[in-house]
Structure formats: C-alpha cells, structure tokens
Write a protein that holds these residues in place. Structure first.
Motif, mmCIF file in Angstrom:
data_model
loop_
_atom_site.group_PDB
_atom_site.id
_atom_site.type_symbol
_atom_site.label_atom_id
_atom_site.label_comp_id
_atom_site.label_asym_id
_atom_site.label_seq_id
_atom_site.Cartn_x
_atom_site.Cartn_y
_atom_site.Cartn_z
ATOM 1 N N THR A 69 1.139 -1.442 0.370
ATOM 2 C CA THR A 69 -0.090 -0.036 0.096
ATOM 3 C C THR A 69 1.213 0.922 -0.002
ATOM 4 O O THR A 69 1.925 1.444 0.706
ATOM 5 C CB THR A 69 -1.228 -0.086 1.050
ATOM 6 O OG1 THR A 69 -0.106 -0.562 2.715
ATOM 7 C CG2 THR A 69 -2.033 -0.666 0.928
ATOM 8 N N ILE A 70 0.327 2.052 -0.473
ATOM 9 C CA ILE A 70 1.053 3.602 -1.102
ATOM 10 C C ILE A 70 0.348 4.606 -0.323
ATOM 11 O O ILE A 70 -0.889 5.000 -0.328
ATOM 12 C CB ILE A 70 1.185 4.105 -2.296
ATOM 13 C CG1 ILE A 70 2.074 2.807 -2.990
ATOM 14 C CG2 ILE A 70 1.488 5.368 -2.107
ATOM 15 C CD1 ILE A 70 2.239 3.207 -4.662
ATOM 16 N N LEU A 74 -2.066 0.585 -15.909
ATOM 17 C CA LEU A 74 -0.458 -0.822 -16.335
ATOM 18 C C LEU A 74 -1.254 -0.554 -18.040
ATOM 19 O O LEU A 74 0.127 -0.351 -18.638
ATOM 20 C CB LEU A 74 -0.111 -2.248 -15.864
ATOM 21 C CG LEU A 74 0.447 -1.548 -14.037
ATOM 22 C CD1 LEU A 74 0.168 -2.851 -13.689
ATOM 23 C CD2 LEU A 74 1.294 -0.887 -13.781
ATOM 24 N N THR A 75 -2.300 -1.462 -18.482
ATOM 25 C CA THR A 75 -2.361 -1.341 -19.388
ATOM 26 C C THR A 75 -2.477 0.116 -19.732
ATOM 27 O O THR A 75 -1.679 0.114 -21.650
ATOM 28 C CB THR A 75 -4.322 -1.606 -19.680
ATOM 29 O OG1 THR A 75 -4.107 -3.247 -19.022
ATOM 30 C CG2 THR A 75 -4.150 -1.856 -21.159
ATOM 31 N N ALA A 76 -3.184 1.035 -19.455
ATOM 32 C CA ALA A 76 -3.187 2.295 -20.100
ATOM 33 C C ALA A 76 -1.277 2.742 -20.033
ATOM 34 O O ALA A 76 -0.614 3.532 -21.274
ATOM 35 C CB ALA A 76 -3.541 3.476 -19.477
ATOM 36 N N GLU A 115 7.942 -0.244 -11.960
ATOM 37 C CA GLU A 115 8.977 0.323 -11.734
ATOM 38 C C GLU A 115 6.947 1.132 -12.663
ATOM 39 O O GLU A 115 7.352 2.099 -12.200
ATOM 40 C CB GLU A 115 9.768 -0.017 -13.754
ATOM 41 C CG GLU A 115 9.704 1.686 -14.522
ATOM 42 C CD GLU A 115 9.848 1.107 -15.938
ATOM 43 O OE1 GLU A 115 10.704 -0.201 -16.056
ATOM 44 O OE2 GLU A 115 9.731 1.269 -16.863
ATOM 45 N N ALA A 116 6.413 1.169 -13.293
ATOM 46 C CA ALA A 116 5.626 1.546 -13.898
ATOM 47 C C ALA A 116 4.330 2.299 -12.610
ATOM 48 O O ALA A 116 4.605 3.548 -12.841
ATOM 49 C CB ALA A 116 4.374 0.647 -15.211
ATOM 50 N N ARG A 117 4.412 1.386 -11.881
ATOM 51 C CA ARG A 117 3.006 1.805 -10.610
ATOM 52 C C ARG A 117 3.830 2.942 -10.043
ATOM 53 O O ARG A 117 3.086 3.662 -9.329
ATOM 54 C CB ARG A 117 3.264 0.549 -9.467
ATOM 55 C CG ARG A 117 2.634 -0.636 -9.990
ATOM 56 C CD ARG A 117 2.027 -1.311 -8.579
ATOM 57 N NE ARG A 117 1.407 -2.479 -9.122
ATOM 58 C CZ ARG A 117 1.506 -3.709 -9.676
ATOM 59 N NH1 ARG A 117 3.132 -3.864 -9.488
ATOM 60 N NH2 ARG A 117 0.597 -4.783 -10.012
ATOM 61 N N ALA A 118 5.380 2.785 -9.833
ATOM 62 C CA ALA A 118 6.209 4.422 -8.962
ATOM 63 C C ALA A 118 5.563 5.603 -9.751
ATOM 64 O O ALA A 118 5.594 6.180 -9.065
ATOM 65 C CB ALA A 118 7.349 3.582 -8.529
ATOM 66 N N ILE A 164 0.407 10.734 -9.752
ATOM 67 C CA ILE A 164 -1.136 10.911 -8.828
ATOM 68 C C ILE A 164 -0.771 12.035 -7.434
ATOM 69 O O ILE A 164 -1.244 12.882 -7.267
ATOM 70 C CB ILE A 164 -0.947 9.484 -7.758
ATOM 71 C CG1 ILE A 164 -1.817 8.789 -9.271
ATOM 72 C CG2 ILE A 164 -2.765 9.941 -6.916
ATOM 73 C CD1 ILE A 164 -2.464 7.626 -8.195
ATOM 74 N N ARG A 165 0.621 12.042 -7.146
ATOM 75 C CA ARG A 165 0.987 12.358 -5.470
ATOM 76 C C ARG A 165 1.647 13.916 -6.301
ATOM 77 O O ARG A 165 0.628 14.501 -5.559
ATOM 78 C CB ARG A 165 2.131 11.705 -4.739
ATOM 79 C CG ARG A 165 2.143 10.770 -3.400
ATOM 80 C CD ARG A 165 3.460 10.715 -2.518
ATOM 81 N NE ARG A 165 4.587 10.266 -3.732
ATOM 82 C CZ ARG A 165 4.368 8.427 -4.327
ATOM 83 N NH1 ARG A 165 3.911 7.845 -3.597
ATOM 84 N NH2 ARG A 165 5.483 8.464 -4.769
#
Ligand code: NAP
Length: 340
Positions: free
Chosen positions: A116-117, A134-136, A288-291, A297-298
């Motif tokens: 969780t972030i 991730l698809t986008a 990597e993509a999530r980061a 977002i932040r």
C-alpha cells in the motif's frame, strides 16, 4: 465450524450481451490449501471486459469458465491460510480468483504482493495502480511511443483504461482527444481529466468531428473499441502513425465474428503501424510503472475514479453496466475489508 463460501456461478453462456439470468448464486465449501496453494479472502473483484470473453465457449489465452463454476475474476485479496513458502498469512495480493468470498488458488495465480502507498486507497491497487493503469501506461508509452506535440486519440476515453491514457498523453506533452458515449462524460474528460477535446461519438458525425478535434491528424490511436470507430479513425491517421490495439469492446458481444476494418489499407498508404499488446507482456516492469503512476498521482497530475459496488450479489449487474455508457472510470465490487 464450517465457513460457507458464497459464490456467483455461470448458469449459462450468454448469446450476445450477457444478461442477469446467465448467473446464479451458490454456496460452496472453503477448501484448505494444498502444497503450493493459498486460501484467499477476496476483498475487491475487478470488473473487466475480459470476463465476458471467458463466459463464452471460445478459445482464448485462458480456458472458458465451465458452467456451474464461479465467475473468474481479477481480485485484490488477503491470504488467510498458506501452504506456500514466501506467501504469508495476512499478505494482501493481486491475483486471478473468482466471484466468491474465499478462493483456494495455486500461487501461480498470484500476480504480486500489494504494497500500500501512503495517501492512496487500497482499491486503487486494482485500478490506476493495477490492471487498468498498467494497460494505459504500457500501451501508450511502449506501443504508441508518443512524442511531444503529437495528437493522441483515445476510444472509450472515460473508461477505466481510457481515462488514464489521455492524462498520460497530456503529461507527455501531446494533444489528447477522447471519444465517449455521452455529453456528461465528454465534459468530465475535458473539465476534470484535462483532455484537450472530447467527442460524443453517439451524437456526432464522427468523420467531421474528428477532423475538427484533430486538425493536424492523428499520430496515435489508442483503441479499446474497434469496429466502425477504428475504421473511421484510420482515415485520419498521419504518416508513420501508430494504433495501439488494446481491445474491441464494440465486438465482444458479437454472435458472429464481424468483418475486419475495411479501411486497413490506410496503414499501407501512411506507412503506419497497428500493434496489439497484452499488459502481461510487461509484467517484469509493473513495479517501475506503479512507482511512476503513483508519483503522478501525488503531484496532482493524474486523477482516477473507481466506481465501486458493494456486495457479491451486485457483481453481475455491475458487469452488465460495462456494456452501457453509464460508467466512468474503473468498475469493481467490494466484498470485505482486510483483517489487520
Ligand atoms: N490489452 C490488454 O492487456 C488489456 C487489458 C485490460 C483491458 N483491455 C481492454 O481495454 C478496453 C478497456 O477496458 P476497461 O476495463 O477500461 O473498460 P471500459 O473502457 O471502462 O469499458 C466500459 C465502457 O466501454 C464503452 N463501450 C461499451 N460498449 C461499447 C460499444 N458497443 N461501442 C463502443 N463503446 C462501448 C462504454 O463507454 P462509452 O460511453 O464511451 O461508450 C463503457 O462505459 C477493453 O476493450 C478491454 O478489453 C485490454
């Protein structure tokens, strides 16, 4: 004490669009995990067009769901019993399970441990930081390969994937143009998500509207819809244009295979490329993509909307909404909170 496992089962295969009577509720037993398996408590179900494909008796990358079996689904789940090294009880995971309260699955069904972030809700791990985001990300950046100043057209632009694609295009300095099925959703795309232009493809003459919204032509078409929209978009593709073939929701309920895009020779005329992809192609690069997505977002550059229904019994009606113009953002169903 025996725990009852409430389930939603496939009662019959849909002909055309799925209907409420294709599903039935059931009760199964909760099976303890054998070696290499875990028992999951399912927290959120991901409502995806792929589920419609698995309900058919058609060859796909996964076998069809058998009649009488629970509906297969991406999930966000918590491990409540483990017989697999490295997968401890309490761990929250993303995986492939089913429309049921508990699932016993081999660890090969688990796509990863969820970290969780701070400041980002858990359910976002199934949307903007999960399959749709991730698809986008990979479809646009790796298949479309945008360059600053280019025009990116996105179909189903207010959907789970599309609502993220246009924003990434803007972050990369492109003009983002979205297609969606209502004026309200067009306003959401431009006013909230920052798309440069949006077209209600149900109300407009798409040939004229595309010419106006994309005065310098289309460099990248991120297509989730297929059919006539793809055919028309091909006309406005620029030289060396790219089509990222993400999906074809307009054809997913077709009883017979529809004809291919008759306009495909535009690819030849424009020395253009149309390339399909699955997000799994990029599985090694998910973290990597999530980061990157989380940092956008932040920073307030990337917004997302999760359309969450509550309760297993609402999963079928939520899936049926996918095939209407009602939803905005990513559809999912909440079943439970994680145990702390
Ligand atoms: N390649 C991959 O690895 C991958 C991974 C995930 C998803 N996908 C694909 O990505 C696409 C988007 O997935 P998603 O989960 O974000 O779904 P989505 O775009 O949120 O899908 C729902 C929306 O699709 C549009 N739609 C439904 N039926 C339509 C029709 N007959 N013609 C035109 N538009 C229609 C509707 O919006 P409007 O109001 O705009 O019509 C609806 O609200 C799907 O095609 C899916 O199969 C691909």
């Amino acid at each position: 004490m025996t725990v009852v496992n409430y389930q939603i089962l496939l009662k019959k295969r849909p002909s055309g669009a799925p209907a409420a009577d294709d599903f039935e509720s059931g009760e199964g037993r909760v099976r303890s995990p054998e070696h290499g398996e875990v028992l999951l408590k399912n927290l959120y179900l991901s409502i995806d067009p792929a589920i419609r494909g698995w309900m058919s008796d058609a060859k796909s990358y996964l076998p069809p769901i058998a009649i009488g079996e629970p509906i297969r689904s991406g999930t966000l789940s918590q491990i409540v019993e483990s017989n697999a090294e490295g997968w401890p009880v309490g761990q929250i995971v993303q995986g492939l399970a089913a429309w049921e309260c508990f699932s016993t699955v081999p660890v090969s069904n688990l796509h990863g441990k969820v970290k969780t972030i701070e400041g980002i809700p858990l359910h976002a791990m199934l949307s903007v930081l999960g399959g749709t985001g991730l698809t986008a990300y990979f479809g646009l950046l790796e298949v479309g390969r945008p360059k600053e100043g280019e025009t990116v057209l996105v179909s189903s632009a207010a959907g789970g994937v599309g609502s993220i694609v246009g924003q990434i295009a803007r972050i990369k300095g492109c003009r983002a143009v979205g297609l969606t099925g209502s004026d309200d959703k067009c306003a959401w795309l431009t006013d909230t998500l920052g798309y440069d232009a949006a077209i209600n493809y149900k109300a407009a003459d798409l040939r004229i509207a595309l010419k106006e919204a994309c005065p310098r032509g289309i460099d990248i078409f991120f297509d989730s819809v297929g059919g006539e929209i793809l055919n028309i978009a091909l006309t406005w593709l620029n030289r060396r244009g790219r089509i990222a073939l993400c999906g074809a929701i307009s054809q997913i309920n077709a009883v017979e295979l529809p004809p291919g895009p008759s306009n495909y020779l535009q690819l030849l005329a424009k020395s253009a490329r149309m390339e399909g992809f699955t997000t799994l192609d990029f599985a090694r690069r998910y973290d990597e993509a999530r980061a990157v997505l989380a940092s956008w977002i932040r920073e307030g550059q990337l917004k997302y909307r999760d359309d969450i229904a509550n309760g297993l019994e609402n999963a079928p009606s939520h899936l049926l909404r996918l095939f209407t113009s009602e939803p905005r953002g990513k559809l999912m169903v909440k079943l439970a909170n994680p145990e702390v």
